[in-house]
Design a protein around this motif. Structure first.
Motif, PDB file in Angstrom:
ATOM      1  N   TRP A   1       0.832  -1.209   0.000  1.00 11.05           N
ATOM      2  CA  TRP A   1       0.000   0.000   0.000  1.00 11.05           C
ATOM      3  C   TRP A   1       0.860   1.249   0.000  1.00 11.05           C
ATOM      4  O   TRP A   1       0.575   2.217  -0.709  1.00 11.05           O
ATOM      5  CB  TRP A   1      -0.950   0.012   1.193  1.00 11.05           C
ATOM      6  CG  TRP A   1      -2.008  -1.024   1.123  1.00 11.05           C
ATOM      7  CD1 TRP A   1      -2.165  -2.087   1.965  1.00 11.05           C
ATOM      8  CD2 TRP A   1      -3.073  -1.125   0.160  1.00 11.05           C
ATOM      9  NE1 TRP A   1      -3.249  -2.836   1.577  1.00 11.05           N
ATOM     10  CE2 TRP A   1      -3.830  -2.274   0.479  1.00 11.05           C
ATOM     11  CE3 TRP A   1      -3.454  -0.372  -0.938  1.00 11.05           C
ATOM     12  CZ2 TRP A   1      -4.943  -2.667  -0.250  1.00 11.05           C
ATOM     13  CZ3 TRP A   1      -4.567  -0.756  -1.671  1.00 11.05           C
ATOM     14  CH2 TRP A   1      -5.295  -1.898  -1.319  1.00 11.05           C
TER      15      TRP A   1
ATOM     16  N   CYS B   1       1.164   4.217  -2.886  1.00 13.86           N
ATOM     17  CA  CYS B   1       1.022   5.618  -2.482  1.00 13.86           C
ATOM     18  C   CYS B   1       2.265   6.404  -2.892  1.00 13.86           C
ATOM     19  O   CYS B   1       2.166   7.508  -3.441  1.00 13.86           O
ATOM     20  CB  CYS B   1       0.805   5.687  -0.976  1.00 13.86           C
ATOM     21  SG  CYS B   1       0.455   7.334  -0.355  1.00 13.86           S
TER      22      CYS B   1
ATOM     23  N   CYS C   1      -9.555   4.051  -5.598  1.00 14.85           N
ATOM     24  CA  CYS C   1      -8.677   4.831  -4.735  1.00 14.85           C
ATOM     25  C   CYS C   1      -9.106   4.792  -3.267  1.00 14.85           C
ATOM     26  O   CYS C   1      -8.268   4.914  -2.384  1.00 14.85           O
ATOM     27  CB  CYS C   1      -8.568   6.271  -5.216  1.00 14.85           C
ATOM     28  SG  CYS C   1     -10.071   7.217  -5.023  1.00 14.85           S
TER      29      CYS C   1
ATOM     30  N   VAL D   1      -3.515   2.240   3.044  1.00 11.99           N
ATOM     31  CA  VAL D   1      -2.435   3.085   3.563  1.00 11.99           C
ATOM     32  C   VAL D   1      -2.688   3.420   5.030  1.00 11.99           C
ATOM     33  O   VAL D   1      -1.783   3.302   5.870  1.00 11.99           O
ATOM     34  CB  VAL D   1      -2.284   4.367   2.710  1.00 11.99           C
ATOM     35  CG1 VAL D   1      -1.363   5.379   3.385  1.00 11.99           C
ATOM     36  CG2 VAL D   1      -1.772   4.025   1.323  1.00 11.99           C
TER      37      VAL D   1
END
Length: 110
Positions: A29, A33, A90, A97
């Motif tokens: 993740w 990002c 998203c 995240v």
């Protein structure tokens, strides 16, 4: 944020152990990002091979979550695609995240 972990004096030394920091760099993740953040700033990655192939945005009637966004326009939707063919919304990236950082912070009392 990984640079913050490595360099901030208030971060416990147990969280700065090279294996722990490497775990952050290897977190899928956080990699995605980082790919998106770096691409928006520099357009290319030079220190590692990205795992993200694209992030595309679409908007218009019928796009995004039902009942979100302006009537007749809808909500913007961002789709993230990885080099291995995997794709996801998203909002899943955001959850992933946040979960990765929450786990790290909890494990190190931050």
């Amino acid at each position: 944020m990984i640079d913050w972990v490595k360099n901030d004096l208030t971060v416990p030394s147990t969280a700065k152990v090279p294996a722990i920091v490497q775990g952050l760099y290897n977190d899928p993740w956080l990699k995605v990002c980082g790919d998106i953040a770096t691409a928006s700033k520099h357009f290319t990655l030079t220190k590692r091979t990205p795992i993200t192939s694209s992030a595309s945005s679409s908007s218009g009637f019928g796009v995004g979550r039902f009942g979100k966004g302006v009537y007749g326009v809808g909500e913007e939707s961002i789709e993230v695609c990885l080099n291995n063919g995997t794709s996801f919304h998203c909002l899943d990236l955001v959850q992933g995240v946040l979960s990765s950082w929450k786990t790290f912070f909890s494990a190190h009392g931050i």
